[in-house]
Design an enzyme around this catalytic site. Structure first.
Site, mmCIF file in Angstrom:
data_model
loop_
_atom_site.group_PDB
_atom_site.id
_atom_site.type_symbol
_atom_site.label_atom_id
_atom_site.label_comp_id
_atom_site.label_asym_id
_atom_site.label_seq_id
_atom_site.Cartn_x
_atom_site.Cartn_y
_atom_site.Cartn_z
ATOM 1 N N GLY A 11 0.809 85.362 14.174
ATOM 2 C CA GLY A 11 0.180 85.737 14.251
ATOM 3 C C GLY A 11 -0.869 85.373 15.075
ATOM 4 O O GLY A 11 -2.086 86.274 15.298
ATOM 5 N N SER A 13 -1.709 89.400 15.335
ATOM 6 C CA SER A 13 -1.800 90.827 15.288
ATOM 7 C C SER A 13 -3.459 91.168 15.410
ATOM 8 O O SER A 13 -3.590 92.409 14.962
ATOM 9 C CB SER A 13 -1.298 91.703 13.971
ATOM 10 N N ASN A 94 0.194 79.867 15.852
ATOM 11 C CA ASN A 94 -1.329 80.439 15.597
ATOM 12 C C ASN A 94 -1.557 80.446 14.328
ATOM 13 O O ASN A 94 -2.274 80.422 13.665
ATOM 14 C CB ASN A 94 -1.234 80.926 16.435
ATOM 15 N N TYR A 157 -7.416 72.594 3.647
ATOM 16 C CA TYR A 157 -7.265 73.461 5.178
ATOM 17 C C TYR A 157 -7.158 71.792 6.696
ATOM 18 O O TYR A 157 -5.783 72.238 7.720
ATOM 19 C CB TYR A 157 -8.274 73.923 5.790
ATOM 20 N N LYS A 161 -4.000 70.914 8.897
ATOM 21 C CA LYS A 161 -4.578 70.714 10.751
ATOM 22 C C LYS A 161 -4.249 69.362 11.280
ATOM 23 O O LYS A 161 -3.944 69.113 12.211
ATOM 24 C CB LYS A 161 -6.049 71.333 11.388
ATOM 25 N N ILE A 190 -15.034 80.358 16.324
ATOM 26 C CA ILE A 190 -14.827 81.610 16.393
ATOM 27 C C ILE A 190 -15.173 82.955 15.961
ATOM 28 O O ILE A 190 -14.719 83.102 14.673
ATOM 29 C CB ILE A 190 -13.098 81.480 17.158
#
Length: 251
Positions: A11, A13, A94, A157, A161, A190
């Protein structure tokens, strides 16, 4: 002569992954940069890494299916062999998916996609590459602060995690004899392109301010700094740790 280290960042990019890749390049790493859909953005990161004076290879991989994960694993292994690189020093997991659908809204397909990208891919990539890693290597998983905060609208989600956190401390025990450390980093809110739609609003800014003890959102570079530390020799005796980098959310 100092040995060049190699790192894989999935991940890579955009967002946090991009910041991690650039920081590791600044730390002296050559990079394998995974992306899923946007090769243009991946190539921008590649050029940035090369402008720092490091090498970079771009690798596509769709982690939504078993076939996509396996195809990526075969490709990264082939690149390691063809490049005559004996081993990876650091693997940063990531890549992943998020959702804002709640308990009664997530269907079978979305559930599978979330677990494929967020859990199955890191698990099987690690399993497949472990014999290609240096004896003092680093595995760094991107988890999330939601694993210690109840957000019903992000339940599935959060579950993925939570699985990553469990994998982190359990695999740390498994790999300890090899000298490989494995830790997870748990970001809070973030400021990235994936959060911009809601974060760059008055309500979003207020929510971020209210959640954080520091009264602000975090920046991708602040997560990258923690990954940089965990990949360094300074973190040689830290393993099995889930590191909270939420800016003190919900204290």
């Amino acid at each position: 002569m100092k040995k060049t280290k190699y790192a894989l960042v999935t991940g890579a990019s955009r967002g946090i992954g991009k910041a991690i890749a650039i920081q590791l390049a600044n730390d002296g790493f050559n990079l394998f940069l995974h992306y899923n859909q946007n090769i243009e953005k991946a190539n921008v990161v590649k050029k940035k890494v090369e402008s720092i004076g490091r090498q970079a290879e771009v690798i596509q991989g769709d982690f939504n299916s078993n076939e996509g994960i396996e195809k990526f694993i075969i490709e990264i292994k082939n690149l390691l062999i063809q490049s005559e690189i004996i081993s990876l020093h650091t693997v940063v997991h990531n890549a992943g998916h998020a959702t804002s659908n709640g308990f009664g809204e997530v269907g079978y397909n979305e559930f599978d996609q979330l677990f494929n990208a967020n859990v199955k891919a890191p698990y099987f990539i690690t399993q497949s590459l472990i014999n290609h890693m240096e004896s003092n290597g680093r595995i760094i998983n991107l988890s999330s602060g939601v694993t210690r905060i109840a957000f019903p609208h992000m339940m599935v989600y959060s579950m993925t995690k939570g699985a990553i956190n469990t994998m982190t401390f359990t695999l740390a025990k498994e790999l300890g004899e090899k000298g490989i450390t494995i830790n997870s980093v748990m970001p809070g809110i973030i400021d990235t392109d994936s959060t911009a739609n809601w974060l760059h609003t008055d309500e979003g800014q207020e929510n971020a301010k209210n959640m954080s003890a520091l009264k602000r959102e975090g920046q991708p570079e602040e997560i990258a700094n923690v990954v940089s530390f965990l990949a360094s020799e300074k973190a040689s005796f830290i393993t099995g740790h889930n590191m909270d980098v939420t800016g003190g959310s919900h204290l």
